[in-house]
Motif scaffolding. Structure first.
Motif, PDB file in Angstrom:
ATOM      1  N   UNK A 173      35.085  46.192  -9.458  1.00  0.00           N
ATOM      2  CA  UNK A 173      34.341  46.449  -8.233  1.00  0.00           C
ATOM      3  C   UNK A 173      33.749  45.136  -7.745  1.00  0.00           C
ATOM      4  N   UNK A 174      33.881  44.863  -6.454  1.00  0.00           N
ATOM      5  CA  UNK A 174      33.245  43.646  -5.939  1.00  0.00           C
ATOM      6  C   UNK A 174      31.737  43.709  -6.158  1.00  0.00           C
ATOM      7  N   UNK A 175      31.105  42.580  -6.219  1.00  0.00           N
ATOM      8  CA  UNK A 175      29.662  42.514  -6.425  1.00  0.00           C
ATOM      9  C   UNK A 175      28.934  42.834  -5.129  1.00  0.00           C
ATOM     10  N   UNK A 176      28.185  43.913  -5.159  1.00  0.00           N
ATOM     11  CA  UNK A 176      27.411  44.321  -4.002  1.00  0.00           C
ATOM     12  C   UNK A 176      25.933  44.169  -4.298  1.00  0.00           C
ATOM     13  N   UNK A 177      25.147  44.030  -3.250  1.00  0.00           N
ATOM     14  CA  UNK A 177      23.700  44.032  -3.393  1.00  0.00           C
ATOM     15  C   UNK A 177      23.100  44.638  -2.133  1.00  0.00           C
ATOM     16  N   UNK A 178      21.838  45.002  -2.211  1.00  0.00           N
ATOM     17  CA  UNK A 178      21.153  45.619  -1.079  1.00  0.00           C
ATOM     18  C   UNK A 178      20.037  44.671  -0.636  1.00  0.00           C
ATOM     19  N   UNK A 179      20.150  44.201   0.598  1.00  0.00           N
ATOM     20  CA  UNK A 179      19.086  43.378   1.168  1.00  0.00           C
ATOM     21  C   UNK A 179      17.987  44.318   1.668  1.00  0.00           C
ATOM     22  N   UNK A 180      16.748  44.033   1.319  1.00  0.00           N
ATOM     23  CA  UNK A 180      15.629  44.904   1.670  1.00  0.00           C
ATOM     24  C   UNK A 180      14.581  44.122   2.454  1.00  0.00           C
ATOM     25  N   UNK A 181      14.111  44.728   3.558  1.00  0.00           N
ATOM     26  CA  UNK A 181      13.039  44.145   4.365  1.00  0.00           C
ATOM     27  C   UNK A 181      12.046  45.257   4.678  1.00  0.00           C
ATOM     28  N   UNK A 182      10.754  44.915   4.619  1.00  0.00           N
ATOM     29  CA  UNK A 182       9.708  45.884   4.943  1.00  0.00           C
ATOM     30  C   UNK A 182       8.817  45.285   6.024  1.00  0.00           C
ATOM     31  N   UNK A 183       8.505  46.094   7.062  1.00  0.00           N
ATOM     32  CA  UNK A 183       7.623  45.645   8.141  1.00  0.00           C
ATOM     33  C   UNK A 183       6.535  46.678   8.363  1.00  0.00           C
ATOM     34  N   UNK A 184       5.272  46.310   8.244  1.00  0.00           N
ATOM     35  CA  UNK A 184       4.772  44.996   7.825  1.00  0.00           C
ATOM     36  C   UNK A 184       5.079  44.736   6.356  1.00  0.00           C
ATOM     37  N   UNK A 185       4.949  43.480   5.954  1.00  0.00           N
ATOM     38  CA  UNK A 185       5.310  43.099   4.592  1.00  0.00           C
ATOM     39  C   UNK A 185       4.364  43.687   3.547  1.00  0.00           C
ATOM     40  N   UNK A 186       3.140  44.005   3.935  1.00  0.00           N
ATOM     41  CA  UNK A 186       2.176  44.642   3.044  1.00  0.00           C
ATOM     42  C   UNK A 186       1.893  46.030   3.594  1.00  0.00           C
ATOM     43  N   UNK A 187       2.144  47.040   2.790  1.00  0.00           N
ATOM     44  CA  UNK A 187       1.930  48.427   3.219  1.00  0.00           C
ATOM     45  C   UNK A 187       0.470  48.812   3.004  1.00  0.00           C
TER      46      UNK A 187
END
Length: 153
Positions: free
Chosen positions: A71-85
């Motif tokens: 299986x090719x190497x996959x990853x999940x890019x994660x972003x949260x807005x705002x950066x502090x919940x």
């Protein structure tokens, strides 16, 4: 003399065919041994022998009909807005599946249980959880809005 060459030719042909069959059989046996491996039902990349347990979840490894696919190497890019919940405030969560070998290429996900992504949020003491489904956006990112009830991890 002609008969000698015919006999010699027949002997070579017979040896080649027999040798080939033995070789094919040996390759087939090796291939069959490779196919009867064991892997974790939850983490198919974890493989081992009969009686082994998964190093990730502890489940007993089960027989597999075929070796795990590369299986090719996959990853999940994660972003949260705002950066502090902050508790009680809406937070937007963005998930972009990517392939290491082609990070700019969109990664199509398959539908499992009627959704492409199932996100389970759980706080550190397990007193709160939420099962939500980020929605696909045209850029290949999945987005969901969540409101955390309290501060914590």
């Amino acid at each position: 003399m002609k008969q000698l060459f015919m006999i010699l030719g027949a002997a070579i042909l017979l040896y080649a065919c027999t040798g080939s069959k033995i070789s094919d059989h040996a390759q087939h046996s090796t291939h069959q041994q490779h196919e009867t491996g064991y892997s974790c039902p939850m983490h198919p990349e974890v493989t081992g022998r009969e009686g082994d347990r998964c190093e990730k979840c502890g489940m007993k490894l089960e027989p597999t009909a075929a070796p795990p696919a590369v299986v090719p190497s996959f990853f999940m890019e994660f972003v949260m807005q705002p950066q502090v919940a902050e508790p009680g405030q809406d937070v937007e969560l963005f998930f972009t599946p990517k392939q290491k070998e082609a990070a700019n290429k969109q990664v199509p996900l398959e539908v499992e249980h009627e959704k492409k992504i199932h996100l389970i949020l759980v706080n550190n003491d397990l007193s709160w959880f939420d099962h939500i489904h980020p929605e696909y956006t045209p850029g290949g990112t999945y987005k969901v809005t969540e409101r955390f009830p309290a501060a914590g991890t």
